[in-house]
Enzyme design. Sequence first.
Site, PDB file in Angstrom:
ATOM      1  N   SER A  55      -8.214 -21.858 -12.825  1.00 17.54           N
ATOM      2  CA  SER A  55      -9.068 -23.037 -12.931  1.00 17.54           C
ATOM      3  C   SER A  55      -9.583 -23.508 -11.577  1.00 17.54           C
ATOM      4  O   SER A  55     -10.721 -23.952 -11.450  1.00 17.54           O
ATOM      5  CB  SER A  55      -8.324 -24.176 -13.626  1.00 17.54           C
ATOM      6  OG  SER A  55      -7.932 -23.798 -14.919  1.00 17.54           O
ATOM      7  N   HIS A  90      -7.895 -28.369  -9.649  1.00 20.66           N
ATOM      8  CA  HIS A  90      -9.318 -28.442  -9.973  1.00 20.66           C
ATOM      9  C   HIS A  90     -10.100 -29.076  -8.820  1.00 20.66           C
ATOM     10  O   HIS A  90     -11.138 -28.557  -8.405  1.00 20.66           O
ATOM     11  CB  HIS A  90      -9.526 -29.281 -11.242  1.00 20.66           C
ATOM     12  CG  HIS A  90      -8.912 -28.681 -12.462  1.00 20.66           C
ATOM     13  ND1 HIS A  90      -8.851 -29.351 -13.673  1.00 20.66           N
ATOM     14  CD2 HIS A  90      -8.328 -27.489 -12.674  1.00 20.66           C
ATOM     15  CE1 HIS A  90      -8.263 -28.582 -14.562  1.00 20.66           C
ATOM     16  NE2 HIS A  90      -7.933 -27.445 -13.987  1.00 20.66           N
TER      17      HIS A  90
END
Length: 412
Positions: free
Chosen positions: A219, A271
């Site tokens: 991610s 993230h």
Amino acid sequence: MGMDSGIEIKMMNPKKVDNLVQLEGPGHAMLASAAPQPSMSSRPPDGRRTLQHLQEQMHGQGEQGQELVDFKPFKKWVPWMVPGFVLANIVVFVITMFINDCPKNSVSCLAGFLGRFSFQPLKQNPLLGPSSYTLEKMGALEVSKVVHGHQAWRLISCIWLHAGVFHILANMLSLVFIGIQLEQEFGFVRIGLLYLIAGFGGSLMSSLFIQTGTSVGASGALFGLLGSMLSELITNWTIYENKLAALLTLILIIVLNLAVGILPHVDNFAHIGGFLSGFLLGFVFLIRPQFGYVSEKHVPLGYITGSRKPKHKPYQYVLWLISLILLIIGLTVGLVMLLRGVNLNDHCSWCHYVTCIPTSLWSCKTQKVYCESIQYENQLNLTCISNGKSNIYTISGENSSQVQQLCTNLCS
């Protein structure tokens, strides 16, 4: 991403058309839904003819055997690296499940007909995948091993691991959707480096804020690709049409994806770290020349190209330099702080809300499970410290992985 969860069309639009031969760009597929179809100015400047105007005139006169081909200033690459990354992630996941061997190491398994590829019980892993113990052996990010075990390689290895079928499916679909289009536009070298460095940046920020448990997933690298798309739009601003629509669409996509990070077991620090790294890298790797000029070799004899302009704008060089400096300083300082055992939560009392906001539906508290064990031959007596539950199990030999998983089941 925590263990229990996942994740333009370019056109030239110069302000001045005098003394210019305008050329059509290659198109940009990153924001196909928001960006318009490519177009080209057909109004020739005073006393001169543009390349498109010449084409229209030639076709209008019905000349045969002569046809001018549109000049494509940007090379289109054949994507192979991103599909290779997808294949590599899938292969690593299959190997992880093979090593996990749930029937051998757990009392019960999900989808037992798959044999050693069967999944851990949903209580242990709701994403249909291996145990945290197996992920740790395969190279999951565990801060204590990075800091005290000198295993900094886990900052990279963790981005190739996934917690389950749902996790890898979501990430690989995102990688295909975003990565292939970027590789077509900018080539495998720049996008490959961007993916790896952004993934490292995501792991680094995650380690500075989340220092318990294990973390896996691509991610951070994927958010790096999103961040690079935003900076690419900014640095190449003058060759976009409908700039505001493209910008707002991309920002909405980024905000929605970051909003998912406030759910429990989702590593939003990875993230954000990946996004910031990719955003800076976009200014460095994805810079485009601003085509308000054309080389004389692409224009037929007798047609005037006019004065030439610099290939890049001054602001692009400024952004390139500032971003490169910030990126080097940020990654270096972050790595030094991590290896010294710094926990940034000690200096930021509210930062933990960035990755999880507690509600009545879920809790953001995570706790490790501990059990007292007494083993006599093949009989194992386990007692969970947190809830006082105890049970007797029959196991064959000493298997620390199986004992850990039994303890997790007992305490859940």
